[in-house]
Design a protein around this motif. Structure first.
Motif, mmCIF file in Angstrom:
data_model
loop_
_atom_site.group_PDB
_atom_site.id
_atom_site.type_symbol
_atom_site.label_atom_id
_atom_site.label_comp_id
_atom_site.label_asym_id
_atom_site.label_seq_id
_atom_site.Cartn_x
_atom_site.Cartn_y
_atom_site.Cartn_z
ATOM 1 N N LEU A 138 38.802 12.740 2.398
ATOM 2 C CA LEU A 138 39.409 11.608 1.690
ATOM 3 C C LEU A 138 38.765 10.319 2.164
ATOM 4 O O LEU A 138 38.729 10.040 3.366
ATOM 5 C CB LEU A 138 40.913 11.564 1.960
ATOM 6 C CG LEU A 138 41.678 10.417 1.289
ATOM 7 C CD1 LEU A 138 41.800 10.671 -0.210
ATOM 8 C CD2 LEU A 138 43.061 10.251 1.903
ATOM 9 N N LEU A 139 38.243 9.516 1.218
ATOM 10 C CA LEU A 139 37.653 8.214 1.542
ATOM 11 C C LEU A 139 38.620 7.112 1.168
ATOM 12 O O LEU A 139 39.051 7.021 0.020
ATOM 13 C CB LEU A 139 36.337 8.009 0.771
ATOM 14 C CG LEU A 139 35.068 8.411 1.513
ATOM 15 C CD1 LEU A 139 34.990 9.923 1.605
ATOM 16 C CD2 LEU A 139 33.848 7.851 0.821
ATOM 17 N N VAL A 165 37.772 9.558 6.009
ATOM 18 C CA VAL A 165 36.892 8.469 6.413
ATOM 19 C C VAL A 165 37.616 7.180 6.046
ATOM 20 O O VAL A 165 37.815 6.890 4.865
ATOM 21 C CB VAL A 165 35.524 8.539 5.706
ATOM 22 C CG1 VAL A 165 34.662 7.346 6.124
ATOM 23 C CG2 VAL A 165 34.814 9.840 6.030
ATOM 24 N N ASN A 166 38.021 6.415 7.056
ATOM 25 C CA ASN A 166 38.773 5.182 6.824
ATOM 26 C C ASN A 166 37.828 3.995 6.873
ATOM 27 O O ASN A 166 37.455 3.515 7.942
ATOM 28 C CB ASN A 166 39.884 5.018 7.862
ATOM 29 C CG ASN A 166 40.722 3.789 7.587
ATOM 30 O OD1 ASN A 166 40.948 3.421 6.441
ATOM 31 N ND2 ASN A 166 41.160 3.128 8.641
ATOM 32 N N ASP A 192 37.384 2.924 12.447
ATOM 33 C CA ASP A 192 37.937 2.255 11.284
ATOM 34 C C ASP A 192 37.040 1.083 10.912
ATOM 35 O O ASP A 192 36.442 0.447 11.778
ATOM 36 C CB ASP A 192 39.325 1.700 11.605
ATOM 37 C CG ASP A 192 40.325 2.782 12.016
ATOM 38 O OD1 ASP A 192 40.471 3.766 11.268
ATOM 39 O OD2 ASP A 192 40.923 2.662 13.113
ATOM 40 N N ASP A 193 36.962 0.744 9.603
ATOM 41 C CA ASP A 193 36.277 -0.436 9.092
ATOM 42 C C ASP A 193 34.765 -0.244 9.121
ATOM 43 O O ASP A 193 34.099 -0.557 10.105
ATOM 44 C CB ASP A 193 36.681 -1.692 9.865
ATOM 45 C CG ASP A 193 36.280 -2.978 9.147
ATOM 46 O OD1 ASP A 193 35.888 -2.916 7.972
ATOM 47 O OD2 ASP A 193 36.364 -4.054 9.771
ATOM 48 N N ILE A 194 34.226 0.206 8.013
ATOM 49 C CA ILE A 194 32.819 0.605 7.954
ATOM 50 C C ILE A 194 31.869 -0.566 8.217
ATOM 51 O O ILE A 194 32.097 -1.695 7.772
ATOM 52 C CB ILE A 194 32.523 1.261 6.584
ATOM 53 C CG1 ILE A 194 31.190 2.003 6.603
ATOM 54 C CG2 ILE A 194 32.582 0.236 5.451
ATOM 55 C CD1 ILE A 194 31.018 2.958 5.438
ATOM 56 N N LYS A 195 30.814 -0.283 8.988
ATOM 57 C CA LYS A 195 29.723 -1.234 9.183
ATOM 58 C C LYS A 195 28.755 -1.099 8.014
ATOM 59 O O LYS A 195 28.500 0.007 7.538
ATOM 60 C CB LYS A 195 28.935 -0.929 10.459
ATOM 61 C CG LYS A 195 29.621 -1.212 11.763
ATOM 62 C CD LYS A 195 28.699 -0.771 12.900
ATOM 63 C CE LYS A 195 29.383 -0.822 14.250
ATOM 64 N NZ LYS A 195 28.581 -0.134 15.291
ATOM 65 N N VAL A 313 25.939 4.354 4.538
ATOM 66 C CA VAL A 313 26.690 4.654 5.760
ATOM 67 C C VAL A 313 27.832 5.613 5.437
ATOM 68 O O VAL A 313 28.105 6.568 6.177
ATOM 69 C CB VAL A 313 27.223 3.360 6.398
ATOM 70 C CG1 VAL A 313 27.959 3.663 7.704
ATOM 71 C CG2 VAL A 313 26.078 2.385 6.655
ATOM 72 N N ALA A 314 28.515 5.384 4.310
ATOM 73 C CA ALA A 314 29.602 6.269 3.895
ATOM 74 C C ALA A 314 29.088 7.676 3.628
ATOM 75 O O ALA A 314 29.744 8.676 3.979
ATOM 76 C CB ALA A 314 30.289 5.716 2.651
ATOM 77 N N ILE A 315 27.905 7.786 3.026
ATOM 78 C CA ILE A 315 27.316 9.103 2.766
ATOM 79 C C ILE A 315 27.073 9.852 4.069
ATOM 80 O O ILE A 315 27.315 11.062 4.168
ATOM 81 C CB ILE A 315 26.018 8.946 1.946
ATOM 82 C CG1 ILE A 315 26.368 8.688 0.468
ATOM 83 C CG2 ILE A 315 25.117 10.162 2.074
ATOM 84 C CD1 ILE A 315 25.177 8.414 -0.420
#
Length: 387
Positions: A138-139, A165-166, A192-195, A313-315
């Motif tokens: 879950l994204l 993935v938060n 937490d909090d994607i770069k 980055v999310a991938i």
């Protein structure tokens, strides 16, 4: 390889860039796959990710095929892969909760969310939909400040036996209570909090680390950001910014030689400029003392497309979650969280985090674990094959 099946909460600019990227790289080879940190992770390429469920609250997206919804207003990010075929994934109505800030009603519809006049699902319904979709990860792409809504979907992920993935600065992975809950269910979480791939915070961290390594005393610094997407418009409500400012500030403070006083560091969103759309402008100033206490200062201007900057980055985070599921590894994934996120449970320098995540990615996968059916690994069965 099997597909990595994911569910997305919040079909905004970041989700649009992610979905476009999945299709954009599907027909690429490693030689021409520009813009990725990793072409393969555990044998999985970007095109091996498949969105199987999506939730939003905007009437222009709910009920639409995902291929249409990612280009619907108020999304305004760069379109770099326009020809996306129908996905057969219908965007479902999500829970509004605190995912919508009331001040956004004062702006034109083309800039803001327009909540759908549809029945909001309860938790049981969301969990049922997630289970039926067979999503594994879950994204969370909810707006900044969606504290209550993020916790709701984290509960849903736990009940649906999914990794998470938060991507936003609501503290789940870095909250010991939530971290323990994912560990107890043996489900991986990254947060937490994607770069961004190369954004304001990662650049500011790198320069701060450089000051430290070169013996320059950092005395004060600021980071000012402007943008024209719904994220910046949402953050005009300063009451929603507490966790965002903490996340970005701590990301820089954690790599400084000495922590700066509160009056000497300012990091955070500054203003919404509609014509910038998804372009983000960052202004960084750093003041310090060099050899002989001689003063110096550095000023930097960075211009990036905000949402594509985080999609790669999310991938990588998605693929690391898949590796953890295959390894029967639950709880917070510390190396990926440290490298991919601004506010992980444990901060490392970027060099250290890079080495840790490379070691995590290349950790050998035991053959008997790799062959084990997914449902056994995810239901807490023994890691080794019987007999």
């Amino acid at each position: 390889m099997n597909k990595i099946k994911i569910a997305i909460v919040g079909v905004g600019n970041c989700a649009s860039s992610l979905v476009q990227g999945i299709y954009y790289y599907r027909d690429k080879t490693e030689a021409d796959a520009v813009g990725l940190m990793h072409w393969q992770i555990g044998g999985y390429r970007p095109g091996d990710i498949e969105v199987v469920a999506a939730f939003d609250i905007d009437k222009r997206k709910v009920g639409q095929d995902l291929a249409q919804a990612i280009f619907a207003a108020p999304n305004n990010t760069t379109i770099f892969c326009p020809d996306i075929p129908k996905t057969a994934v219908t965007v479902r109505m999500g829970r509004i909760m605190d995912g919508f800030s009331d001040h956004m009603r004062d702006y034109e519809e083309r800039h803001t969310f327009v909540p759908a006049d549809a029945l909001e699902p309860d938790k049981a319904e969301v969990v049922r939909l997630l289970r039926e979709s067979e999503a594994e990860v879950l994204l969370n792409y909810l707006p900044v400040g969606s504290e209550e809504a993020t916790r709701f979907y984290a509960e849903c992920a736990l009940d649906a036996d999914m990794a998470m993935v938060n991507n936003i600065p609501v503290f789940i992975a870095s909250d010991p209570v939530w971290a323990r809950r994912f560990e107890e269910k043996n489900l991986p979480i990254i947060g937490d909090d994607i770069k961004a791939q190369l954004g304001a915070t990662i650049t500011h961290r790198t320069l701060t680390d450089l000051f430290k390594k070169r013996g320059v005393k950092l005395e004060r610094t600021y980071q000012l950001n402007t943008g024209g997407n719904t994220d910046f418009l949402n953050m005009l409500n300063r009451s929603r910014l507490a966790s965002k400012k903490e996340s970005k500030t701590e990301a820089v403070q954690s790599v400084a030689a000495q922590r700066l006083g509160d009056d000497d560091i300012h990091i955070g969103p500054s203003d919404w400029v509609p014509w910038q759309k998804d372009n983000k402008l960052c202004f960084i100033r750093m003041e310090g003392k060099m050899f002989g206490d001689v003063p110096m200062n550095l000023e930097l201007r960075l211009s990036v497309e905000d949402s594509p900057n985080s999609a790669g980055v999310a991938i990588d985070a998605i693929r690391c979650c898949k590796l953890a599921l295959k390894r029967h590894e639950g709880g917070v994934l510390i190396p990926p969280s440290a490298y991919f996120m601004k506010h992980p449970p444990r901060q490392y320098s970027d060099d250290e985090a890079y080495n840790l995540v490379e070691a995590f990615i290349h950790e050998p996968l035991r053959e008997e674990l790799d062959e084990m059916p997914d449902h056994r690994r995810r239901e807490g069965q023994p890691a080794l094959a019987e007999g």
